[in-house]
Each structure stands twice: as C-alpha cells, then as structure tokens.
Design a protein around this motif. Sequence first.
Motif, PDB file in Angstrom:
ATOM      1  N   LYS A  46       0.841  -1.192   0.000  1.00  0.00           N
ATOM      2  CA  LYS A  46       0.000   0.000   0.000  1.00  0.00           C
ATOM      3  C   LYS A  46       0.880   1.247   0.000  1.00  0.00           C
ATOM      4  CE  LYS A  46      -3.204   2.526   2.899  1.00  0.00           C
ATOM      5  NZ  LYS A  46      -3.772   2.629   4.215  1.00  0.00           N
ATOM      6  N   LYS A  47       0.567   2.181  -0.906  1.00  0.00           N
ATOM      7  CA  LYS A  47       1.222   3.487  -0.946  1.00  0.00           C
ATOM      8  C   LYS A  47       0.161   4.506  -1.323  1.00  0.00           C
ATOM      9  CE  LYS A  47       5.932   2.264  -2.153  1.00  0.00           C
ATOM     10  NZ  LYS A  47       7.033   2.448  -3.099  1.00  0.00           N
ATOM     11  N   ASP A  48      -0.117   5.448  -0.432  1.00  0.00           N
ATOM     12  CA  ASP A  48      -1.065   6.531  -0.714  1.00  0.00           C
ATOM     13  C   ASP A  48      -2.416   6.017  -1.212  1.00  0.00           C
ATOM     14  OD1 ASP A  48       0.899   8.393  -0.014  1.00  0.00           O
ATOM     15  OD2 ASP A  48       1.700   8.387  -2.057  1.00  0.00           O
ATOM     16  N   ASN A  49      -2.961   5.005  -0.531  1.00  0.00           N
ATOM     17  CA  ASN A  49      -4.275   4.432  -0.832  1.00  0.00           C
ATOM     18  C   ASN A  49      -4.386   3.802  -2.211  1.00  0.00           C
ATOM     19  OD1 ASN A  49      -5.391   4.984   1.694  1.00  0.00           O
ATOM     20  ND2 ASN A  49      -5.768   7.094   1.083  1.00  0.00           N
ATOM     21  N   VAL A  50      -3.259   3.349  -2.757  1.00  0.00           N
ATOM     22  CA  VAL A  50      -3.260   2.552  -3.974  1.00  0.00           C
ATOM     23  C   VAL A  50      -2.372   1.341  -3.720  1.00  0.00           C
ATOM     24  CG1 VAL A  50      -3.623   4.513  -5.518  1.00  0.00           C
ATOM     25  CG2 VAL A  50      -1.308   3.765  -5.025  1.00  0.00           C
ATOM     26  N   LEU A  51      -2.499   0.329  -4.556  1.00  0.00           N
ATOM     27  CA  LEU A  51      -1.608  -0.819  -4.486  1.00  0.00           C
ATOM     28  C   LEU A  51      -0.542  -0.663  -5.553  1.00  0.00           C
ATOM     29  CD1 LEU A  51      -4.034  -3.849  -4.054  1.00  0.00           C
ATOM     30  CD2 LEU A  51      -2.664  -2.705  -2.320  1.00  0.00           C
ATOM     31  N   VAL A  52       0.716  -0.849  -5.177  1.00  0.00           N
ATOM     32  CA  VAL A  52       1.842  -0.768  -6.093  1.00  0.00           C
ATOM     33  C   VAL A  52       2.624  -2.061  -5.970  1.00  0.00           C
ATOM     34  CG1 VAL A  52       3.912   0.522  -6.725  1.00  0.00           C
ATOM     35  CG2 VAL A  52       1.938   1.736  -5.781  1.00  0.00           C
ATOM     36  N   ASN A  53       2.969  -2.671  -7.129  1.00  0.00           N
ATOM     37  CA  ASN A  53       3.662  -3.955  -7.062  1.00  0.00           C
ATOM     38  C   ASN A  53       5.056  -3.808  -6.466  1.00  0.00           C
ATOM     39  OD1 ASN A  53       4.368  -2.781  -9.788  1.00  0.00           O
ATOM     40  ND2 ASN A  53       5.713  -4.555  -9.791  1.00  0.00           N
ATOM     41  N   ILE A  54       5.508  -4.890  -5.807  1.00  0.00           N
ATOM     42  CA  ILE A  54       6.837  -4.916  -5.183  1.00  0.00           C
ATOM     43  C   ILE A  54       7.492  -6.258  -5.425  1.00  0.00           C
ATOM     44  CG2 ILE A  54       6.283  -3.292  -3.335  1.00  0.00           C
ATOM     45  CD1 ILE A  54       5.980  -5.800  -1.504  1.00  0.00           C
ATOM     46  N   GLY A  55       8.774  -6.306  -5.479  1.00  0.00           N
ATOM     47  CA  GLY A  55       9.591  -7.496  -5.403  1.00  0.00           C
ATOM     48  C   GLY A  55       9.166  -8.724  -6.175  1.00  0.00           C
ATOM     49  N   SER A  56       8.389  -8.596  -7.218  1.00  0.00           N
ATOM     50  CA  SER A  56       8.020  -9.765  -8.010  1.00  0.00           C
ATOM     51  C   SER A  56       9.163 -10.078  -8.970  1.00  0.00           C
ATOM     52  CB  SER A  56       6.738  -9.481  -8.787  1.00  0.00           C
ATOM     53  OG  SER A  56       5.692  -9.204  -7.888  1.00  0.00           O
ATOM     54  N   ALA A  57       9.011 -11.138  -9.717  1.00  0.00           N
ATOM     55  CA  ALA A  57      10.068 -11.569 -10.629  1.00  0.00           C
ATOM     56  C   ALA A  57      10.229 -10.625 -11.820  1.00  0.00           C
ATOM     57  CB  ALA A  57       9.770 -12.979 -11.116  1.00  0.00           C
ATOM     58  N   GLY A  58       9.304  -9.710 -12.018  1.00  0.00           N
ATOM     59  CA  GLY A  58       9.374  -8.794 -13.149  1.00  0.00           C
ATOM     60  C   GLY A  58       9.759  -7.400 -12.726  1.00  0.00           C
ATOM     61  N   THR A  59       9.794  -6.507 -13.717  1.00  0.00           N
ATOM     62  CA  THR A  59      10.091  -5.104 -13.455  1.00  0.00           C
ATOM     63  C   THR A  59       9.015  -4.245 -14.089  1.00  0.00           C
ATOM     64  OG1 THR A  59      11.449  -4.929 -15.450  1.00  0.00           O
ATOM     65  CG2 THR A  59      12.581  -5.471 -13.401  1.00  0.00           C
ATOM     66  N   GLY A  60       8.877  -3.047 -13.586  1.00  0.00           N
ATOM     67  CA  GLY A  60       7.875  -2.132 -14.109  1.00  0.00           C
ATOM     68  C   GLY A  60       6.902  -1.754 -13.017  1.00  0.00           C
ATOM     69  N   VAL A  61       5.727  -1.290 -13.442  1.00  0.00           N
ATOM     70  CA  VAL A  61       4.742  -0.806 -12.485  1.00  0.00           C
ATOM     71  C   VAL A  61       3.377  -1.392 -12.792  1.00  0.00           C
ATOM     72  CG1 VAL A  61       3.521   1.239 -11.668  1.00  0.00           C
ATOM     73  CG2 VAL A  61       5.964   1.361 -12.111  1.00  0.00           C
ATOM     74  N   ILE A  62       2.733  -1.864 -11.742  1.00  0.00           N
ATOM     75  CA  ILE A  62       1.308  -2.200 -11.773  1.00  0.00           C
ATOM     76  C   ILE A  62       0.701  -1.397 -10.651  1.00  0.00           C
ATOM     77  CG2 ILE A  62      -0.455  -3.965 -11.539  1.00  0.00           C
ATOM     78  CD1 ILE A  62       1.639  -6.010 -12.448  1.00  0.00           C
ATOM     79  N   ARG A  63      -0.250  -0.545 -10.982  1.00  0.00           N
ATOM     80  CA  ARG A  63      -0.833   0.357  -9.994  1.00  0.00           C
ATOM     81  C   ARG A  63      -2.351   0.211 -10.054  1.00  0.00           C
ATOM     82  NH1 ARG A  63       0.916   5.503  -7.688  1.00  0.00           N
ATOM     83  NH2 ARG A  63      -0.896   6.810  -7.409  1.00  0.00           N
ATOM     84  N   ILE A  64      -2.951  -0.012  -8.892  1.00  0.00           N
ATOM     85  CA  ILE A  64      -4.404  -0.177  -8.803  1.00  0.00           C
ATOM     86  C   ILE A  64      -4.929   0.770  -7.743  1.00  0.00           C
ATOM     87  CG2 ILE A  64      -6.312  -1.768  -8.423  1.00  0.00           C
ATOM     88  CD1 ILE A  64      -4.352  -4.067  -8.772  1.00  0.00           C
ATOM     89  N   ASP A  65      -5.993   1.507  -8.072  1.00  0.00           N
ATOM     90  CA  ASP A  65      -6.734   2.220  -7.041  1.00  0.00           C
ATOM     91  C   ASP A  65      -8.197   1.819  -7.196  1.00  0.00           C
ATOM     92  OD1 ASP A  65      -7.945   3.884  -8.971  1.00  0.00           O
ATOM     93  OD2 ASP A  65      -6.501   5.487  -8.666  1.00  0.00           O
ATOM     94  N   ALA A  66      -9.077   2.490  -6.513  1.00  0.00           N
ATOM     95  CA  ALA A  66     -10.481   2.067  -6.482  1.00  0.00           C
ATOM     96  C   ALA A  66     -11.129   2.031  -7.861  1.00  0.00           C
ATOM     97  CB  ALA A  66     -11.272   2.972  -5.561  1.00  0.00           C
ATOM     98  N   GLY A  67     -10.650   2.828  -8.820  1.00  0.00           N
ATOM     99  CA  GLY A  67     -11.315   2.873 -10.117  1.00  0.00           C
ATOM    100  C   GLY A  67     -10.419   2.702 -11.316  1.00  0.00           C
ATOM    101  N   LYS A  68      -9.107   2.562 -11.140  1.00  0.00           N
ATOM    102  CA  LYS A  68      -8.188   2.551 -12.272  1.00  0.00           C
ATOM    103  C   LYS A  68      -7.103   1.490 -12.104  1.00  0.00           C
ATOM    104  CE  LYS A  68      -5.827   5.666 -15.377  1.00  0.00           C
ATOM    105  NZ  LYS A  68      -6.446   5.132 -16.565  1.00  0.00           N
ATOM    106  N   LEU A  69      -6.741   0.864 -13.213  1.00  0.00           N
ATOM    107  CA  LEU A  69      -5.666  -0.117 -13.273  1.00  0.00           C
ATOM    108  C   LEU A  69      -4.692   0.325 -14.357  1.00  0.00           C
ATOM    109  CD1 LEU A  69      -4.344  -2.951 -12.770  1.00  0.00           C
ATOM    110  CD2 LEU A  69      -5.931  -3.838 -14.484  1.00  0.00           C
ATOM    111  N   THR A  70      -3.407   0.470 -13.993  1.00  0.00           N
ATOM    112  CA  THR A  70      -2.365   0.836 -14.946  1.00  0.00           C
ATOM    113  C   THR A  70      -1.250  -0.196 -14.852  1.00  0.00           C
ATOM    114  OG1 THR A  70      -2.866   3.170 -14.564  1.00  0.00           O
ATOM    115  CG2 THR A  70      -0.807   2.672 -15.695  1.00  0.00           C
TER     116      THR A  70
END
Length: 131
Positions: free
Chosen positions: A90-114
């Motif tokens: 959790k960072k600033d009321n969104v979910l941000v991916n961490i430490g997985s086998a890949g690189t980049g960003v997956i960001r989820i909040d209540a209404g948006k997925l990037t």
Amino acid sequence: MKKLIQTLGLGMLILTVLVGFTSCSKDDDPADNDLFVGKYEGTISYDDMNNNDNDVTAAEGTVTVTKVGDTYNFAFGNGIPNLNGVDFEKKDNVLVNIGSAGTGVIRIDAGKLTIGYTKDSKVWTANCNRK
C-alpha cells in the motif's frame, strides 16, 4: 412522552455514528482486502520480445483482477497470457507492485488499473477503468 422519544432518537443517532466510526478504520490496509478485485476495461497490449507472432497490439479489452493469498493475478482478454503471482504494498491508498520476478509498475486504485510490466522478456500494458 415527547421527551422520551427525542432522547431515544438522539441515542440511536449517537449509536449509529459510533458504529460507523469503528467499522471504517483508517488502518484497513487495501492489500488485506478485496477492494481491488474485479473487472477493468480499457486499452491492453502484449509484446513477446522472443516471438513477435505472440504479440497483441493495443486494443480495447478487459483485465480481471483476482487475489489468491497475498498475491494478485491478472487475467487479460484479447488472447493475452495471464500475469500471475504479483505482490503489492500500500502506498497513498493505492496498491503498487513490489519485489516480483518482473520489473515495471502495476498500480491499482479504487477505479483505475495501470500496467507497464516486463517479465521473462514479455511486456504487458494496460490503461483501464473499473467496469
């Protein structure tokens, strides 16, 4: 009698407010609940850097987010392979991916997925809103 009804009404109002405050804790970590699970629609794509025949160009599609234990899975439409086992924090009321086998960003909040994520020479992208 009128005074009794007013007192009971005020008591019910206070009880309702107290229950509301205790059930909506600010310490509720979105990573611990299913708030972000669901279907998202928008532009999705896939690039297999080892085999261009597997590429899926950017187009309208869906991503279904599910949670299994402490990780999230992303089921893409349009013939794009699923992206599974991603860890979040959790960072600033969104979910941000961490430490997985890949690189980049997956960001989820209540209404948006990037998504802009690379793993095993494959790239998933998504710019979606909750359906």
